[in-house]
Design a protein around this motif. Structure first.
Motif, PDB file in Angstrom:
ATOM      1  N   VAL A  41       7.745   1.893   1.795  1.00 58.93           N
ATOM      2  CA  VAL A  41       8.320   1.108   2.222  1.00 58.93           C
ATOM      3  C   VAL A  41       8.645  -0.209   1.413  1.00 58.93           C
ATOM      4  N   ASP A  42      10.016  -0.493   0.916  1.00 57.38           N
ATOM      5  CA  ASP A  42      10.303  -1.587   0.231  1.00 57.38           C
ATOM      6  C   ASP A  42      10.828  -2.705   0.870  1.00 57.38           C
ATOM      7  N   GLY A  43      10.721  -3.958   0.478  1.00 53.60           N
ATOM      8  CA  GLY A  43      11.685  -5.029   1.226  1.00 53.60           C
ATOM      9  C   GLY A  43      11.543  -5.413   2.438  1.00 53.60           C
ATOM     10  N   ARG A  44      10.035  -5.226   2.649  1.00 53.72           N
ATOM     11  CA  ARG A  44       9.559  -5.843   4.028  1.00 53.72           C
ATOM     12  C   ARG A  44       9.946  -7.263   4.319  1.00 53.72           C
ATOM     13  N   THR A  45      10.232  -7.691   5.527  1.00 52.04           N
ATOM     14  CA  THR A  45      10.411  -9.235   5.760  1.00 52.04           C
ATOM     15  C   THR A  45       9.506  -9.707   6.998  1.00 52.04           C
ATOM     16  N   ASP A  46       8.732  -8.769   7.443  1.00 51.13           N
ATOM     17  CA  ASP A  46       7.870  -9.010   8.549  1.00 51.13           C
ATOM     18  C   ASP A  46       6.843 -10.073   8.372  1.00 51.13           C
ATOM     19  N   VAL A  47       6.370 -10.237   7.143  1.00 56.58           N
ATOM     20  CA  VAL A  47       5.330 -11.277   6.532  1.00 56.58           C
ATOM     21  C   VAL A  47       5.722 -12.227   5.502  1.00 56.58           C
ATOM     22  N   ALA A  48       5.581 -13.336   5.696  1.00 58.25           N
ATOM     23  CA  ALA A  48       5.989 -14.289   4.597  1.00 58.25           C
ATOM     24  C   ALA A  48       5.099 -14.135   3.522  1.00 58.25           C
ATOM     25  N   GLU A  49       5.298 -13.608   2.418  1.00 58.75           N
ATOM     26  CA  GLU A  49       4.454 -13.320   1.428  1.00 58.75           C
ATOM     27  C   GLU A  49       4.707 -14.474   0.073  1.00 58.75           C
ATOM     28  N   GLN A  50       3.822 -14.535  -0.576  1.00 57.98           N
ATOM     29  CA  GLN A  50       3.803 -15.463  -1.813  1.00 57.98           C
ATOM     30  C   GLN A  50       3.697 -14.583  -3.036  1.00 57.98           C
ATOM     31  N   ALA A  51       4.102 -15.173  -4.211  1.00 57.43           N
ATOM     32  CA  ALA A  51       3.617 -14.487  -5.378  1.00 57.43           C
ATOM     33  C   ALA A  51       2.266 -14.583  -5.686  1.00 57.43           C
ATOM     34  N   ALA A  52       1.532 -13.148  -5.795  1.00 57.82           N
ATOM     35  CA  ALA A  52       0.231 -13.172  -6.222  1.00 57.82           C
ATOM     36  C   ALA A  52      -0.264 -13.691  -7.328  1.00 57.82           C
ATOM     37  N   ASP A  53      -1.565 -14.418  -7.405  1.00 59.86           N
ATOM     38  CA  ASP A  53      -2.146 -14.850  -8.639  1.00 59.86           C
ATOM     39  C   ASP A  53      -1.930 -13.424  -9.703  1.00 59.86           C
ATOM     40  N   PRO A  54      -1.683 -13.884 -10.855  1.00 58.88           N
ATOM     41  CA  PRO A  54      -1.766 -12.750 -11.915  1.00 58.88           C
ATOM     42  C   PRO A  54      -2.873 -12.337 -12.261  1.00 58.88           C
ATOM     43  N   ASP A  55      -4.168 -13.029 -11.980  1.00 62.90           N
ATOM     44  CA  ASP A  55      -5.554 -12.697 -12.180  1.00 62.90           C
ATOM     45  C   ASP A  55      -6.110 -11.899 -10.835  1.00 62.90           C
ATOM     46  N   ALA A  56      -5.238 -11.667  -9.742  1.00 67.35           N
ATOM     47  CA  ALA A  56      -5.922 -11.167  -8.432  1.00 67.35           C
ATOM     48  C   ALA A  56      -6.523  -9.724  -8.590  1.00 67.35           C
ATOM     49  N   PRO A  57      -7.364  -9.602  -8.289  1.00 62.13           N
ATOM     50  CA  PRO A  57      -8.116  -8.163  -8.466  1.00 62.13           C
ATOM     51  C   PRO A  57      -7.469  -7.182  -7.593  1.00 62.13           C
ATOM     52  N   ASP A  58      -7.709  -6.065  -7.784  1.00 63.74           N
ATOM     53  CA  ASP A  58      -7.431  -5.146  -6.542  1.00 63.74           C
ATOM     54  C   ASP A  58      -8.574  -5.278  -5.605  1.00 63.74           C
ATOM     55  N   VAL A  59      -8.307  -4.590  -4.320  1.00 67.28           N
ATOM     56  CA  VAL A  59      -9.520  -4.659  -3.322  1.00 67.28           C
ATOM     57  C   VAL A  59      -9.402  -3.190  -2.682  1.00 67.28           C
ATOM     58  N   ILE A  60     -10.439  -2.608  -2.639  1.00 67.57           N
ATOM     59  CA  ILE A  60     -10.554  -1.224  -2.012  1.00 67.57           C
ATOM     60  C   ILE A  60     -11.592  -1.206  -0.789  1.00 67.57           C
ATOM     61  N   LEU A  61     -11.104  -0.862   0.204  1.00 62.46           N
ATOM     62  CA  LEU A  61     -11.951  -0.521   1.753  1.00 62.46           C
ATOM     63  C   LEU A  61     -12.003   0.750   1.803  1.00 62.46           C
ATOM     64  N   LEU A  62     -13.169   1.254   1.529  1.00 62.24           N
ATOM     65  CA  LEU A  62     -13.417   3.005   1.748  1.00 62.24           C
ATOM     66  C   LEU A  62     -14.518   3.080   2.857  1.00 62.24           C
ATOM     67  N   VAL A  63     -13.906   3.786   3.962  1.00 64.41           N
ATOM     68  CA  VAL A  63     -14.804   4.002   4.951  1.00 64.41           C
ATOM     69  C   VAL A  63     -15.160   5.409   5.085  1.00 64.41           C
ATOM     70  N   LEU A  64     -16.467   5.620   5.182  1.00 67.23           N
ATOM     71  CA  LEU A  64     -16.825   7.106   4.928  1.00 67.23           C
ATOM     72  C   LEU A  64     -17.681   7.338   6.430  1.00 67.23           C
ATOM     73  N   ASP A  65     -16.929   8.188   7.285  1.00 66.65           N
ATOM     74  CA  ASP A  65     -17.002   8.385   8.603  1.00 66.65           C
ATOM     75  C   ASP A  65     -18.368   8.923   8.864  1.00 66.65           C
ATOM     76  N   GLY A  66     -19.177   8.173   9.498  1.00 65.34           N
ATOM     77  CA  GLY A  66     -20.489   8.863  10.009  1.00 65.34           C
ATOM     78  C   GLY A  66     -21.669   8.789   8.889  1.00 65.34           C
ATOM     79  N   TYR A  67     -21.593   8.115   8.102  1.00 63.53           N
ATOM     80  CA  TYR A  67     -22.578   7.968   6.982  1.00 63.53           C
ATOM     81  C   TYR A  67     -23.769   7.361   7.108  1.00 63.53           C
ATOM     82  N   ALA A  68     -24.904   7.739   7.220  1.00 67.80           N
ATOM     83  CA  ALA A  68     -26.262   7.164   7.712  1.00 67.80           C
ATOM     84  C   ALA A  68     -26.612   6.360   6.623  1.00 67.80           C
ATOM     85  N   ARG A  69     -27.466   5.371   7.053  1.00 69.92           N
ATOM     86  CA  ARG A  69     -28.284   4.396   6.009  1.00 69.92           C
ATOM     87  C   ARG A  69     -29.462   5.096   5.367  1.00 69.92           C
ATOM     88  N   ALA A  70     -29.774   4.652   4.447  1.00 70.22           N
ATOM     89  CA  ALA A  70     -30.715   5.347   3.503  1.00 70.22           C
ATOM     90  C   ALA A  70     -32.185   5.654   4.385  1.00 70.22           C
TER      91      ALA A  70
END
Length: 376
Positions: free
Chosen positions: A68-97
């Motif tokens: 979906v392009d051209g969204r107007t529901d959020v007031a966006e600003q130009a991103a910092d050219p050095d801004a890193p990608d961000v990933i949120l990966l949720v592994l369902d039901g993964y137990a601690r060590a």
């Protein structure tokens, strides 16, 4: 509104958790009813063929990925050219060590060491906000608690539903800073892209609905052999494709937030340690779903195998992602812990101390390049 956004809104309405599986069943019932009513006036085969084609077209269209392009529901600003990608990966039901070692005799330290080599910090005492997916995932996306101690009210349900429908604080926050948002749906019914994303990766929605309808027919045993539950197979495929999802269809010079909820190592426990699918072992599917005491030992072993498969896929994808963009910030976490010890459908407040430890001890690791101090 343009046609694309209108189509997305209609699609999301049809993909509400309950409606997602009810609609095809109702459609099948309507076609059968019409066939019996009109059998003397119209050829049965023709009517059934038309109905089948209509349902198939609707489900295939619903399964297509979209941007979906051209969204107007959020007031966006130009991103910092050095801004890193961000990933949120949720592994369902993964137990601690420590939980894996105590209850599953699984030493997860080699996997954790490999993550540390990639720059991750392991949260050794992590616990979820809540013990079940609906509240845990919605609180992550809302960046806040969705209900306090006590009964869950309609207001709390609405807060969770809103977060899961794409109108969540995490998406608004990143888009306000110039990020585009990619959302990878899971086969869990509470997961769908909603209106707050730019890139939507479908969850095999058509496959899941057709599979569920097929379970109501005489073809159910055959379907389980030819194609097991999309709950695990679609998740495996999405995790195997995470690096491509992060890299594909990018806007030039725009950083991306990618959110992916993957339904493994959560049951059904169809994957072994080498990620091979056990399509003909009906017992695996039965043991995954039936919390009888005699199944606990087998379920523990199958869960450990599926966890090792998950580890392998995570390392493969993280290696590819970080090779392409080494400054990527990554958060990998579970929504809740495992539940192999739970016998029957025990209320959460009646669980034993061991069952609570198992459920509330989650895997969590994060990677924040350039941050010298551990993130709390």
């Amino acid at each position: 509104p343009n046609l694309t956004s209108f189509g997305s809104d209609v699609s999301n309405l049809l993909r509400m958790p309950i409606l997602a599986d009810v609609i095809p069943v109702l459609a099948a019932w309507v076609f059968l009813w019409l066939a019996t009513r009109l059998a003397g006036e119209l050829p049965f085969a023709a009517l059934l063929s038309v109905g089948t084609v209509v349902v198939a077209v609707i489900l295939v269209v619903a399964a297509l990925p979209y941007r979906v392009d051209g969204r107007t529901d959020v007031a966006e600003q130009a991103a910092d050219p050095d801004a890193p990608d961000v990933i949120l990966l949720v592994l369902d039901g993964y137990a601690r060590a420590d939980v894996l070692e105590e209850f599953y005799a699984l030493d997860n330290s080699p996997f954790l060491a490999d993550l540390e080599e990639l720059g991750f910090t392991i949260a050794t005492e992590a616990s979820p906000n809540y013990s079940f997916t609906y509240a845990s995932i919605s609180s992550m996306l809302a960046m806040d608690y969705v209900y306090d101690v006590g009964p869950i009210t309609p207001e709390h349900h609405e807060r969770m539903r809103t977060a899961l429908s794409g109108d969540a604080a995490i998406m608004r926050t990143f888009r306000e800073r110039g990020y585009e948002v990619a959302f990878v749906e899971s086969a869990w019914q509470g997961s769908y892209c909603g209106t707050g994303v730019d890139i939507c990766v479908r969850d095999g929605h058509a496959e899941r609905m057709l599979w569920n309808v097929g379970q109501l027919t005489v073809l159910a045993p055959l379907l389980k052999v030819v194609r097991p539950s999309p709950f695990s197979t679609v998740s495996q495929e999405h995790l195997e494709s995470l690096a491509r999802i992060v890299a594909d269809d990018r806007s030039e010079g725009v950083p991306r937030l990618t959110i992916a909820h993957v339904l493994i190592p959560h049951p059904p426990l169809l994957l072994d340690a080498a990620c091979d699918r056990h399509l003909t072992e009906a017992r695996r599917d039965e043991i995954s779903a039936d919390p009888k005491p005699e199944f606990i030992e087998a379920r523990i072993g199958y869960y450990a195998e599926q966890t090792m498969c998950t580890n392998q896929l995570v390392l493969e994808q993280m290696g590819q992602i970080l090779q392409a963009r080494n400054d990527t910030i990554v958060m990998i976490t579970a929504d809740h812990g495992a539940g192999s010890l739970r016998v029957g459908y025990t209320p959460l407040d009646a669980l034993s101390e061991a069952e609570v430890r198992e459920r509330m001890g989650i895997f969590s690791a994060y990677r924040v390049p350039g941050c010298s101090e551990p993130v709390s």
